[in-house]
Design a protein around this motif. Structure first.
Motif, PDB file in Angstrom:
ATOM      1  N   HIS A 467     -21.694 -36.854 -14.638  1.00 46.55           N
ATOM      2  CA  HIS A 467     -22.219 -36.335 -13.379  1.00 46.55           C
ATOM      3  C   HIS A 467     -23.729 -36.510 -13.259  1.00 46.55           C
ATOM      4  O   HIS A 467     -24.278 -36.418 -12.162  1.00 46.55           O
ATOM      5  N   LYS A 483     -19.504 -42.207  -1.900  1.00 44.13           N
ATOM      6  CA  LYS A 483     -20.190 -41.626  -3.058  1.00 44.13           C
ATOM      7  C   LYS A 483     -20.014 -42.518  -4.280  1.00 44.13           C
ATOM      8  O   LYS A 483     -18.933 -43.059  -4.512  1.00 44.13           O
ATOM      9  N   SER A 510     -10.985 -37.971  -0.417  1.00 45.76           N
ATOM     10  CA  SER A 510     -12.391 -37.577  -0.246  1.00 45.76           C
ATOM     11  C   SER A 510     -13.146 -37.722  -1.562  1.00 45.76           C
ATOM     12  O   SER A 510     -12.553 -37.755  -2.645  1.00 45.76           O
ATOM     13  N   GLU A 512     -15.028 -35.501  -2.890  1.00 50.66           N
ATOM     14  CA  GLU A 512     -14.887 -34.264  -3.668  1.00 50.66           C
ATOM     15  C   GLU A 512     -13.600 -34.273  -4.491  1.00 50.66           C
ATOM     16  O   GLU A 512     -13.575 -33.861  -5.650  1.00 50.66           O
ATOM     17  N   ALA A 513     -12.509 -34.746  -3.874  1.00 44.98           N
ATOM     18  CA  ALA A 513     -11.243 -34.804  -4.604  1.00 44.98           C
ATOM     19  C   ALA A 513     -11.300 -35.857  -5.708  1.00 44.98           C
ATOM     20  O   ALA A 513     -10.785 -35.641  -6.816  1.00 44.98           O
ATOM     21  N   SER A 515     -13.888 -36.722  -7.401  1.00 50.35           N
ATOM     22  CA  SER A 515     -14.704 -36.202  -8.509  1.00 50.35           C
ATOM     23  C   SER A 515     -13.855 -35.363  -9.463  1.00 50.35           C
ATOM     24  O   SER A 515     -14.154 -35.273 -10.652  1.00 50.35           O
ATOM     25  N   ASP A 519     -13.364 -35.618 -13.478  1.00 47.19           N
ATOM     26  CA  ASP A 519     -13.314 -34.462 -14.378  1.00 47.19           C
ATOM     27  C   ASP A 519     -12.174 -34.607 -15.378  1.00 47.19           C
ATOM     28  O   ASP A 519     -12.344 -34.397 -16.588  1.00 47.19           O
ATOM     29  N   LYS A 532     -17.491 -21.709  -5.075  1.00 40.53           N
ATOM     30  CA  LYS A 532     -17.457 -22.863  -4.180  1.00 40.53           C
ATOM     31  C   LYS A 532     -16.509 -22.565  -3.018  1.00 40.53           C
ATOM     32  O   LYS A 532     -15.338 -22.277  -3.216  1.00 40.53           O
ATOM     33  N   TYR A 535     -12.756 -24.486  -2.000  1.00 41.74           N
ATOM     34  CA  TYR A 535     -12.450 -25.443  -3.055  1.00 41.74           C
ATOM     35  C   TYR A 535     -10.952 -25.580  -3.270  1.00 41.74           C
ATOM     36  O   TYR A 535     -10.474 -26.626  -3.717  1.00 41.74           O
ATOM     37  N   ILE A 538      -9.620 -28.593  -1.519  1.00 42.13           N
ATOM     38  CA  ILE A 538      -9.861 -29.872  -2.199  1.00 42.13           C
ATOM     39  C   ILE A 538      -8.823 -30.065  -3.303  1.00 42.13           C
ATOM     40  O   ILE A 538      -8.283 -31.160  -3.489  1.00 42.13           O
TER      41      ILE A 538
END
Length: 871
Positions: A467, A483, A510, A512-513, A515, A519, A532, A535, A538
Motif C-alpha cells: 500500500h 487506481k 471498483s 476499493e473492492a 484493494s 489484501d 470506514k 465498508y 464494498i
C-alpha cells in the motif's frame, strides 16, 4: 493469585497443581492460568500466604539468564541457563534435587534448607545450595524420574542422585543417594587411563518413573531400574520381571520385524537412534531410518502394538501410512509420559497411543483438528495431556486432561482437540522452551520487540509495503478503475491470477473492492478498516463478484468464505437494511443480464445460490430483531418492500444465521505459496549474486525478502535508484565461504519464517543475521547462539575463537552482543582447559589468537598473575 514479576529478561511461566511446591508457588495451590516465576526473588514465608505481594518490576541492571533447557520429572524439575547456572524446583526431598540434607554450614549448624525444605516455594540455585557439585561441573543434559535425576556433564560423565529403591540410578545397589554421584559402569567410561579421550559419547537419556535408559553413540541402549513390566527390555537371562535391575544392562533384543526375534538382534541391526522417550513403565525409540521400537508396560495400549499386554522386549511398531501420499510418515518429534505416547510427523500430523481422556488407543491414532497452516516446533507430554508450539514458536497449543488446570486456560475443561493458549500477557511473547509433568506445565518466553518475528507479521509487512507503493520492489503495475497497484507478479499469479485480468478495466469492479483482493494476496485475509463508512457495501460488492467467477476454485473458495465471514461480522441494526437493499439490486441486475442488461455478476444458478445464502442470513437477523422488539433500532426498516416483510415473517425463523460453525473454514496456504516461490529456481524478479566470481547466485522476489530484511531493502533502494539492472551484488556482506553456503537457508526464512538450524550452520547464520541488520534478540539468533555455545568442544573452540577475534580486528570495533557472548564462552572454555589445549596443539596454539597480546593476556589470567609493566 496475582502474577509476580520475573527478575530476568526471559520469563518462566507455570500452570497446574502445586503439590510438593512443584510450581514454585505457595504449597498445594492451583495456578489456573500461567503464573510467572522468579529466579532471583524469594516468596514471603508461608505464614504470609493469605495474599500474594505486589512486586516491583526488575531493574534494567538485572542479569539476563537465558534458558538453554527445562527438564521435568513427576514432581520436580531443573532449569539450565546459558551462564551455566542450574535452578531446581519441586521434589518431595532435597536429595531429588541433588542437595544433601545432612550438609553442615561452617558454624557446624545444619543448613536452613535441611530444616525448611518443605516450605521452599521458589526456584533454588544449585550453584549456591549444592555448590560442591554444581559450581564445579558444567551440565549438558538432565533426565528426571520420580524423585530421582540423571545428569550428564559437558565432559561426558554420568552422575545420578535421588530415590533408588528400584536400582534406577544404575549404581549396582538400591540405596538412596543424597548428592550427585558418578556412575562408573565400564560402558560409560574409557577403556583405559591411557585412552582417556576415547570414552563413548552419551547421546540420549530418558527416565520413566522408576527406570532409566541411556544411549551411547546413537547406537547402543542400556537400561536399568524397575523391570516389573519389562520396561528394561530384558527377558533373555535369569532376571525375573518382578526384580529390579540395579546395574546398566545392554538391551540385546532389537529386531528388524516384530515376528523375527530369533535371527535379528539390535547388535546385528545397529540402527542409529534418533529419539528415545519413556513413560511410567514403557519406552519408545525412533531410529534415523524412521523405524519405531517400543517395549514395557502396555496396559492401556501406550506401546501402540495393537494389543494391551506387556511388551517384553523391543518390538517394532507399525505406524500408519500418510493418507494423502500413501507413503510412510517420518517422525519429527516424540515424547511420552505416564500412559501416553505422542508423535509429530514431518507433515505436522499429531498421533497418540495409550490413555487419552476417556479413550484408549492401542495403535497410533491421528488427532483431527481445524487450524491454519502450522509447523510444530516443540512437543512436551504430561500425564494425559500435552502441549506444543507452532509457527516459529510464536503460538502455544494444549490438549488433553485439565483437571488440575495444567492446560493453563483458566478453567478445568479438558480438550479433545488442540486449543491455542491465549492470554493478554502472552500476546507479545514467543516460547523458547516448554515442559510438562504429571500435573503441571512450565515454559519460558522472550518478548518480541520487533515486528518481524512470525509469519503473520511478515504478511502485515508485505501488505503495508504494497500500500506504500514502493515501486522499485515490484515488477507489475495494475490499473483498476483508475487506481494504480504495484504487485509481485509471481505471487499474484499463484494466489489469485484473476487479478491480472482485471488490469485496465473500469466498470467490472471498483478500486476499493480490488484493494481487498490485494489484501488477500499479501495477508491471507481481508482487513476492514475501523470506522470506514459503508465498508460493508464494498465487501458485498466483492463477494458478489467472487461468487460469479468460480473457475479459480482453490483461492476463490477461500476468499469467498473470508468475505462471507467479514460481511456477516458487519451486519448490525444500522447496516442490515442497507445491505439487504444493495443485495437485492445486485441479484436483480444479475438476473437481468440474460436480457441484454450490463452486469459484472454472473446470472448462473451457482453464483445466485451463494448470494441467497447471505440474503437468508440478513432476513434471519431481521426476524430475530423483530422477535426481540428492537425494530426501533433499525433505521429505514419501513423502506423495505412489502414482499420482503412478508418473507421475513413467513420464513425468517427457518433461515440460518451465519457463524463460524456453518461457514466453511479453508486451510491457509500462504506459507506453502511463499515456499513454492522460494524453491522454484525459475521464479524471481531479481538475481542476488553472493560472491565476486558470480558462481553463487539466487533468484528472489525483492518485495518479499525486503519486507523482512532491512539491509536488503536498503540495498535494493540504493541499487534501483541508479539503474534498472535486476542483478544485485551483495558479496561484500558475505565475507567467507560458510556464509555463502548458508545464505539460501536465510532467504528461505525470509519467505516462510521457518528455518532449520544445525550446529554446522549456527555460527555462519549469526554472522549473516548481523550483516543483514536483523534483530539479534530474534528467536533464530538466540537459537544459533545457544547451539554454538552448547557445541563448543576442545576440538572446535580455537578455530571459532580465531574467527571471532579476526572479525573484531578487521572491523576495529567491538562485535555485536551475541558475538561478544560467544567470544566470552570461548575464552572461558580455553581458560578451563588451558593445559589440555597446550598439550593438544603445542606451539601452533599461538596462531589461533590473532594478536599475541591476547594469548599472553589469557596465559597470565590462567596463571593468576598480572603482566609486568602493562605488557
Amino acid at each position: 493469585p496475582h502474577p509476580t514479576h520475573f527478575a530476568t529478561k526471559m520469563p518462566f511461566f507455570c500452570t497446574g497443581t502445586s503439590t510438593n511446591n512443584s510450581l514454585c508457588i505457595y504449597p498445594h495451590l492451583h495456578a489456573k492460568i500461567p503464573h510467572l516465576l522468579s529466579l532471583r526473588e524469594e516468596f514471603p514465608s508461608q505464614s504470609d500466604s493469605s495474599s500474594f505481594p505486589e512486586r516491583q518490576p526488575p531493574s534494567a541492571s538485572s542479569k539476563s539468564d537465558i534458558p538453554l533447557h527445562i527438564f521435568t520429572g513427576n514432581r520436580h524439575g531443573f532449569i539450565l541457563t546459558a551462564d551455566g547456572a542450574v535452578y531446581a524446583f519441586g521434589g518431595a526431598t532435597p536429595e531429588a534435587l541433588g542437595i544433601n540434607p545432612e550438609r553442615n554450614s561452617g558454624s557446624g549448624a545444619s543448613s536452613p534448607l535441611s530444616h525448611n525444605f518443605a516450605k521452599k516455594s521458589s526456584l533454588i540455585n544449585l550453584k549456591v545450595e549444592s555448590k560442591e557439585f554444581f559450581d564445579k561441573v558444567r551440565i549438558k543434559d538432565i533426565a528426571c524420574g520420580e524423585d530421582f535425576s540423571i545428569v550428564l556433564s559437558q565432559n561426558n560423565e554420568l552422575y545420578c542422585f535421588g530415590a533408588n529403591k528400584h536400582g534406577n540410578l544404575g549404581l549396582s545397589h538400591e540405596v538412596d543417594i543424597h548428592i550427585p554421584t558418578k556412575n562408573t559402569h565400564p560402558a560409560f567410561l574409557a577403556d583405559s587411563a591411557a585412552d582417556a579421550n576415547s570414552s563413548r559419547s552419551i547421546t540420549h537419556m530418558a527416565c520413566g518413573n522408576f527406570h532409566t535408559c541411556i544411549v551411547l553413540d546413537h547406537v547402543d541402549l542400556f537400561c536399568f531400574g524397575n523391570n516389573k513390566d519389562f520396561q528394561c527390555g530384558i527377558v533373555s537371562d535369569s532376571v525375573s520381571r518382578n526384580k529390579n535391575i540395579a546395574e546398566p544392562r545392554h538391551v540385546l533384543s532389537f529386531h528388524s520385524t516384530s515376528d523375527d526375534v530369533s535371527t535379528s538382534t539390535y547388535e546385528e541391526k545397529k540402527e542409529r537412534i534418533k529419539f528415545i522417550a519413556s513413560g511410567r513403565e514403557h519406552n519408545v525409540v525412533v531410529t534415523e531410518n524412521n523405524t519405531i521400537w517400543t517395549w514395557g508396560g502396555n496396559s492401556v495400549g501406550q506401546c501402540g502394538v495393537a494389543h494391551e499386554r506387556p511388551v517384553t522386549s523391543p518390538q517394532r511398531m507399525q505406524f500408519p501410512l500418510n493418507s494423502e501420499t500413501g507413503e510412510t510418515h517420518h517422525i519429527k518429534l516424540l515424547d511420552c509420559s505416564e500412559y501416553l505416547t505422542v508423535f509429530v510427523t514431518e507433515s505436522n500430523d499429531i498421533f497418540v497411543c495409550g490413555q487419552f481422556l476417556d479413550k484408549r488407543y492401542n495403535t497410533p491414532t491421528k488427532l483431527e483438528f481445524d487450524s491454519e497452516t502450522y509447523s510444530v516446533d516443540q512437543l512436551s507430554v504430561g500425564d494425559g495431556f500435552f502441549m506444543f508450539t507452532t509457527n516459529a514458536n510464536t503460538s502455544l497449543w494444549v490438549c488433553g486432561k485439565n483437571d488440575a488446570f495444567q492446560l493453563g486456560l483458566g478453567n478445568q475443561v479438558s480438550k479433545q482437540r488442540p486449543t491455542r493458549v491465549k492470554h493478554d500477557f502472552l500476546a507479545s511473547s514467543a516460547f523458547s522452551h516448554i515442559a510438562c509433568s504429571n500435573l503441571f506445565s512450565i515454559f519460558s518466553t522472550f518478548t518480541k520487540q520487533y515486528e518481524i518475528e512470525s509469519h503473520s507479521d511478515l504478511k502485515d509487512q508485505l501488505l503495508a509495503q504494497a500500500h506504500r507503493r514502493t515501486g522499485y520492489l515490484y515488477d507489475l503495475e495494475l490499473v483498476v478503475s483508475g487506481k494504480q497497484f504495484c504487485v509481485c507478479r509471481d505471487l499474484v499469479e499463484r494466489r489469485y491470477p484473476l487479478a491480472i485480468h482485471l488490469d485496465r478495466t473500469n466498470d467490472i469492479i471498483s478500486a476499493e473492492a480490488f484493494s481487498l483482493i490485494i489484501d488477500y494476496i499479501y495477508s491471507d485475509d481481508v482487513r476492514v478498516p475501523p470506522g470506514k463508512n459503508n465498508y460493508e457495501l464494498i465487501l458485498l460488492e466483492l463477494y458478489a463478484f467472487i461468487v460469479s467467477h468460480p473457475q479459480h476454485s482453490s483461492h476463490n473458495t477461500k476468499l469467498e468464505n473470508i468475505l462471507l465471514r467479514r460481511i456477516s461480522d458487519t451486519v448490525s441494526e444500522n447496516t442490515v437494511v442497507h445491505l439487504l437493499r444493495k443485495l437485492d439490486d445486485i441479484m436483480k441486475t444479475s438476473q437481468g443480464a440474460g436480457r441484454g442488461q450490463k452486469s459484472s455478476i454472473s446470472n448462473s444458478d451457482e453464483s445466485l445460490s451463494h448470494l441467497r445464502v447471505f440474503r437468508q442470513h440478513l432476513l434471519a437477523f431481521l426476524k430475530k430483531v423483530m422477535d426481540e422488539n428492537r425494530l426501533a433500532d433499525v433505521p429505514n426498516f419501513k423502506a423495505l418492500p412489502v414482499d420482503v416483510l412478508h418473507e421475513i415473517l413467513l420464513h425468517g425463523a427457518s433461515y440460518k444465521l451465519l457463524n463460524e460453525e456453518n461457514v466453511q473454514s479453508i486451510k491457509s496456504t500462504h506459507i506453502e505459496d511463499l515456499r513454492a516461490l522460494c524453491i522454484d529456481a525459475r521464479l524471481g524478479n531479481t538475481r542476488l549474486v553472493l560472491d565476486s566470481s558470480g558462481r553463487h547466485a539466487l533468484r528472489v522476489h525483492r518485495s518479499i525478502i525486503a519486507a523482512r530484511c532491512p539491509r536488503l531493502k536498503e540495498i535494493f533502494n540504493e541499487h534501483f535508484q541508479r539503474n534498472n539492472d535486476v542483478i544485485v551484488f551483495i558479496e561484500k556482506y558475505l565475507d567467507d565461504e560458510s556464509m555463502i553456503h548458508v545464505f539460501p537457508e536465510f532467504v528461505e526464512f525470509l519467505y516462510t519464517g521457518e528455518i532449520v538450524i544445525s550446529p554446522k550452520n549456527a555460527m555462519p547464520m549469526i554472522r549473516i543475521w548481523e550483516a543483514m541488520g536483523m534483530p539479534m534478540n530474534h528467536v533464530v539468533s538466540l537459537r544459533c547462539q545457544e547451539m554454538s555455545v552448547n557445541t563448543l568442544t576442545l576440538d572446535n573452540v580455537l578455530p571459532l575463537y580465531k574467527s571471532l577475534l579476526s572479525r573484531q580486528k578487521a572491523s576495529e570495533k567491538p562485535g555485536s552482543q551475541a558475538l561478544g557472548m560467544l567470544e566470552q564462552e570461548c575464552k572461558k572454555l580455553c581458560l578451563r582447559h588451558w593445559r589440555d589445549l597446550h598439550s593438544r596443539f603445542g606451539v601452533d596454539m599461538l596462531q589461533y589468537f590473532v594478536d599475541p597480546r591476547v594469548y599472553f593476556s589469557l596465559n597470565c589470567e590462567y596463571l593468576g598473575v598480572k603482566p609486568v609493566g602493562g605488557r
